[in-house]
Design a protein around this motif. Structure first.
Motif, PDB file in Angstrom:
ATOM      1  N   UNK A  48      -1.630 -20.816   9.393  1.00  0.00           N
ATOM      2  CA  UNK A  48      -2.131 -21.026  10.757  1.00  0.00           C
ATOM      3  C   UNK A  48      -1.829 -19.816  11.634  1.00  0.00           C
ATOM      4  N   UNK A  49      -0.644 -19.238  11.485  1.00  0.00           N
ATOM      5  CA  UNK A  49      -0.285 -18.061  12.294  1.00  0.00           C
ATOM      6  C   UNK A  49      -1.226 -16.902  11.997  1.00  0.00           C
ATOM      7  N   UNK A  50      -1.590 -16.734  10.727  1.00  0.00           N
ATOM      8  CA  UNK A  50      -2.511 -15.654  10.379  1.00  0.00           C
ATOM      9  C   UNK A  50      -3.892 -15.902  10.996  1.00  0.00           C
ATOM     10  N   UNK A  51      -4.374 -17.132  10.883  1.00  0.00           N
ATOM     11  CA  UNK A  51      -5.681 -17.456  11.461  1.00  0.00           C
ATOM     12  C   UNK A  51      -5.687 -17.249  12.977  1.00  0.00           C
ATOM     13  N   UNK A  52      -4.648 -17.678  13.650  1.00  0.00           N
ATOM     14  CA  UNK A  52      -4.560 -17.503  15.102  1.00  0.00           C
ATOM     15  C   UNK A  52      -4.460 -16.023  15.482  1.00  0.00           C
ATOM     16  N   UNK A  53      -3.685 -15.264  14.738  1.00  0.00           N
ATOM     17  CA  UNK A  53      -3.535 -13.834  15.039  1.00  0.00           C
ATOM     18  C   UNK A  53      -4.858 -13.104  14.866  1.00  0.00           C
ATOM     19  N   UNK A  54      -5.577 -13.414  13.799  1.00  0.00           N
ATOM     20  CA  UNK A  54      -6.882 -12.778  13.583  1.00  0.00           C
ATOM     21  C   UNK A  54      -7.850 -13.187  14.677  1.00  0.00           C
ATOM     22  N   UNK A  55      -7.840 -14.456  15.040  1.00  0.00           N
ATOM     23  CA  UNK A  55      -8.737 -14.953  16.095  1.00  0.00           C
ATOM     24  C   UNK A  55      -8.438 -14.283  17.441  1.00  0.00           C
ATOM     25  N   UNK A  56      -7.142 -14.092  17.743  1.00  0.00           N
ATOM     26  CA  UNK A  56      -6.763 -13.485  19.021  1.00  0.00           C
ATOM     27  C   UNK A  56      -7.135 -12.007  19.095  1.00  0.00           C
ATOM     28  N   UNK A  58      -9.619 -10.526  17.329  1.00  0.00           N
ATOM     29  CA  UNK A  58     -11.012 -10.297  16.952  1.00  0.00           C
ATOM     30  C   UNK A  58     -11.775  -9.667  18.113  1.00  0.00           C
ATOM     31  N   UNK A  59     -12.598  -8.695  17.815  1.00  0.00           N
ATOM     32  CA  UNK A  59     -13.353  -8.042  18.886  1.00  0.00           C
ATOM     33  C   UNK A  59     -14.403  -9.012  19.421  1.00  0.00           C
ATOM     34  N   UNK A  60     -14.526  -9.037  20.704  1.00  0.00           N
ATOM     35  CA  UNK A  60     -15.475  -9.939  21.358  1.00  0.00           C
ATOM     36  C   UNK A  60     -16.797  -9.214  21.562  1.00  0.00           C
TER      37      UNK A  60
END
Length: 67
Positions: A48-56, A58-60
């Motif tokens: 979950x931490x990896x998914x959240x870090x990548x999501x945060x 991620x270029x918008x």
């Protein structure tokens, strides 16, 4: 670099959550159940931490304006 910072922060939060939930389970049901809960939550929080870090980090993309 920012990805690693977010990941470490989320992992610290997840580690504390795993520890305290495991501690609660140990008081309620004993050390064997606590170990299982802690290990499952620990590895779940890694993911979950990896998914959240990548999501945060991620270029918008800017919204496209129709012509």
């Amino acid at each position: 670099m920012l990805l690693i910072v977010y990941y470490v922060v989320f992992m610290i939060v997840g580690d504390f959550a795993s520890y305290f939930l495991g501690l609660f389970v140990e008081y309620a049901w004993g050390p064997v159940a606590s170990l299982w809960v802690f290990l499952i939550l620990y590895f779940l929080f890694l993911w979950i931490a990896w998914l959240l870090a990548v999501w945060m980090t991620e270029s918008k993309k800017a919204p496209e304006i129709p012509a």
